[in-house]
Design a protein around this motif. Sequence first.
Motif, short mmCIF file in Angstrom:
data_model
loop_
_atom_site.label_atom_id
_atom_site.label_comp_id
_atom_site.label_asym_id
_atom_site.label_seq_id
_atom_site.Cartn_x
_atom_site.Cartn_y
_atom_site.Cartn_z
N TYR A 1 0.84 -1.20 0.00
CA TYR A 1 0.00 0.00 0.00
C TYR A 1 0.87 1.25 0.00
CZ TYR A 1 -4.00 3.03 1.02
OH TYR A 1 -4.98 3.99 0.95
N GLY A 2 1.97 1.22 0.76
CA GLY A 2 2.91 2.34 0.75
C GLY A 2 3.49 2.56 -0.63
N ASP A 3 3.83 1.46 -1.34
CA ASP A 3 4.38 1.56 -2.70
C ASP A 3 3.37 2.22 -3.64
OD1 ASP A 3 6.54 0.20 -1.68
OD2 ASP A 3 6.02 -1.73 -2.58
N ILE A 4 2.09 1.80 -3.50
CA ILE A 4 1.04 2.36 -4.37
C ILE A 4 0.87 3.86 -4.09
CG2 ILE A 4 -1.44 2.29 -4.86
CD1 ILE A 4 -1.28 -0.77 -4.10
N TRP B 1 5.13 2.37 5.09
CA TRP B 1 6.37 1.57 5.09
C TRP B 1 6.83 1.35 6.54
CZ3 TRP B 1 8.99 4.94 0.75
CH2 TRP B 1 8.51 4.52 -0.49
N LYS B 2 6.72 2.38 7.36
CA LYS B 2 7.13 2.25 8.76
C LYS B 2 6.21 1.27 9.51
CE LYS B 2 9.41 6.73 9.25
NZ LYS B 2 9.35 8.08 9.87
N LYS B 3 4.93 1.30 9.17
CA LYS B 3 3.99 0.35 9.78
C LYS B 3 4.34 -1.09 9.39
CE LYS B 3 -0.24 3.17 10.09
NZ LYS B 3 -1.63 3.27 9.62
N ARG C 1 15.51 0.33 3.32
CA ARG C 1 16.13 1.32 2.43
C ARG C 1 15.09 2.37 2.01
NH1 ARG C 1 18.73 -0.08 -3.39
NH2 ARG C 1 19.77 1.90 -3.78
N LYS C 2 13.86 1.90 1.76
CA LYS C 2 12.79 2.82 1.39
C LYS C 2 12.54 3.83 2.53
CE LYS C 2 10.15 -0.60 -1.31
NZ LYS C 2 8.92 -1.42 -1.31
N ILE C 3 12.49 3.29 3.76
CA ILE C 3 12.23 4.15 4.92
C ILE C 3 13.37 5.14 5.12
CG2 ILE C 3 11.94 4.15 7.43
CD1 ILE C 3 10.66 1.34 7.11
N LYS C 4 14.61 4.63 5.00
CA LYS C 4 15.78 5.47 5.23
C LYS C 4 15.89 6.58 4.19
CE LYS C 4 20.80 5.37 5.41
NZ LYS C 4 22.00 4.69 4.95
N ASP C 5 15.74 6.21 2.90
CA ASP C 5 15.93 7.20 1.82
C ASP C 5 14.63 7.91 1.46
OD1 ASP C 5 18.50 6.29 1.82
OD2 ASP C 5 18.33 5.11 -0.02
N GLN C 6 13.51 7.43 2.08
CA GLN C 6 12.19 8.01 1.78
C GLN C 6 11.92 8.02 0.28
OE1 GLN C 6 11.71 11.82 3.76
NE2 GLN C 6 12.05 10.92 5.78
N LYS C 7 12.25 6.85 -0.29
CA LYS C 7 12.15 6.72 -1.75
C LYS C 7 11.80 5.27 -2.09
CE LYS C 7 15.07 7.23 -5.85
NZ LYS C 7 16.45 7.50 -6.36
N TYR C 8 11.02 5.08 -3.17
CA TYR C 8 10.63 3.74 -3.61
C TYR C 8 11.79 3.05 -4.32
CZ TYR C 8 8.42 0.01 -6.29
OH TYR C 8 8.11 -1.20 -6.83
N TYR C 9 12.03 1.79 -3.98
CA TYR C 9 12.98 0.94 -4.72
C TYR C 9 12.23 -0.32 -5.16
CZ TYR C 9 16.73 3.85 -2.87
OH TYR C 9 17.55 4.92 -2.56
#
Length: 561
Positions: free
Chosen positions: A520-523, A537-539, A552-560
Motif C-alpha cells: 500500500y505504501g508503494d502504491i 512503510w514504517k507500519k 532502504r525505502k524508509i531510510k531514503d524516503q524513496k521507492y525501490y
Amino acid sequence: MLSSDLFAQEKLSRKERKQKLQETQTSRLFIEGQKYLMLEDYDRAYFYFQKARDLAPDQPAINFKIAEILLKANRVESALEYGMQAVEADPENKYYNLMMAEVFTKQRQPLKAAEILENLMGTSEANQNYILDLASLYLNAGEFDKALEALDQAEEYYGVVEQLTVQKQRIYLRKNNLAKAIEEGEKLIEAHPGNSQYVLALVEIYFNNGKTNDAIALIDKSLESYPNQPELQMASYALYKDLGNLQKSEELILTAFANPDLDGMVKAQAFSDILQEMKTEKREQKLDELEKLMLENNPNDASVLTVVGDRRLFNENKSEALSYYQKAIAIKNDNPQVFQGVITIMFEEGGDFEEIEKYTSMAVDEFPERAEFWFFDGTAKSALKKGEEAEESLLKSLEVNQGKNKQLVLLVNGQLGDVYHSIGKKDKAFEAYEKVLAENPNDEHVLNNYAYFLSLSKTDLEKAKTMSEKLVKRFPKNSTYLDTHAWVLFQLKDYEGAKKYMEMALKEEENPSGVMLEHYGDILYHLGNRNEAIAYWKKAEGGEETTDQLLRKIKDQKYYD
C-alpha cells in the motif's frame, strides 16, 4: 591284505568284474547327484542322476530322484513316468508312493492320490498321520461322505481338535445338515470347557441359521459355568440388540466394558458402531458411560484412545481429538487413519509446522505406499522453507500415486509450483501451475499464486490480471486475493485501480501483514502521496514477508523496486 584282495579279484569272472565296476560308477554318480540336489543345484543333480540311470535304468532310487527334480520343475507328466518306474520296482516304499500321490494331486486327479494314501495307511499304523491329507483330497474331489469318514478317522487318531471340527461343520452345512454341524460344535465345546472362542463359533452358526434364541441359551449356559467371559457377554449384547431387547443388551455391554480382560480393540469397535448411530441424548449418555469404562480399564490401548478421539472429532472438538490421536500414536503407530487425523487437524488449526513435520515424517516412514502422506510431508517442508526436501517428497507423492487419485495430483502440482518458485525454478513452477489449470481452471490456490508470481517477475501481466480478476469477482472479501489483484494492477501501472483493491484488502484484515502494508505504501508513493507512503512503510517494518528493500525505502524516503 592287498595280495588277498588281488587274489579275490582274480577269482571274479570278467562279466562279474564289469558288473561290479558299473555298480561302483553308478553309486558315485548317484552320490554326486544327491550332493547337488542338497545344494539345490537341480540342473547338475539331474545330469548326474541321468548318467547313473544310463548305467542302471531299473534302479528305483535313481528314478525317484529324477522324478523328484522334475516335479520341482513342474514337469508333472515326465515326473509321472519316472515315478511310476520307481513304484513298480519297489511298491512298498512309502516315499515313492507319497511322491506319486503328489504327482496325481498336481494333475488334478485327487481320487488316484487318495487311493495311494488309503493303501499306505492300510499297510502300517505309522502311516495314519496321512489321514488329514486323505480328507483334503476327498474334499477336493467333492467326495464329502468319504471326506467325513476320513475326518472321523482323524478325530480318533488326534482327538477332538478345532481344525477337524471346523472342516466337518463346513461339510455338514454344505450338505444342509445343520443338526450334525451343531453336534460337532457341541462336541468341541465339551472337549475344551471354558474356551469362549469355540462357544462363539457355534453361536455364529446358530445366528446365521436364524436360531438367535438357541445362541443366547448357549452363551447363558457357558457363562453360568465360566462367568468371566466378556467376549461372550459382548456376543450376547449383539444378539439381544438384534432381538430389540435394548435394556438387556445395554446391561451386557456395560458389564463387558467394565472387565479389563476384554480386549480394547473389541471395545473400540463396539463403541465406534454406536458412534455411527443417530445422535440422541440417550446415545450420548450411553457413550459417556462406555467411554469412562474404557478409559478406566484400558487407558493405554491405542484403539480405545483412537475411538475416543473420533468421538471428539464428531463433536467438532478438534483440539481434544488431536490430543487423543497423538497419545494413540505414541503407543502404537500402525494406524494410517490416526496419522491422517493428526496431520489434517494440525494443518487446519494452523499448528507448528515443525511439529507437523514430525508426524508427516513418521507417516512416510511407516506407510511409504501412501501418496497422501508424501504430499503432507512436502507441504510441511515447504512451509519450513526446506525447498529441495519439499520437492523430493512431492515428487515421491506423484510417483507413488501413479495418477490414481486425480485430485491428489492437482494438489501436489499446485504445491510443487510454490516449491519450484521458492527455489528459483520459475519455469518449472509455471509449468506445474499450467498442469493444474488445464484440469481445473478455477483452482483458487493456483490462480492466486500464479498471478502473484507473474506480477513479481513482470511477465504475462495481462494473464496475471485475468486470473486475479477471476478470484476477486468470486471472493470479493478475501484479503489475500484482493492484495494479489492490487499488486498485478500496480505492475500494470494502474495505480488508482491498485489503490482501490488494496484498500479493500486492508479493510478485510484486522491485523494486515507487513507485505500488504508495504504494498500500500508503494502504491501511495506512485500516486504522489509520499508522506503517507513512508508512514505505511514504517507500519510494515518488522511484519511478515516484507521485501529486502523496505528499510532502504524508509531510510531514503524513496521507492525501490
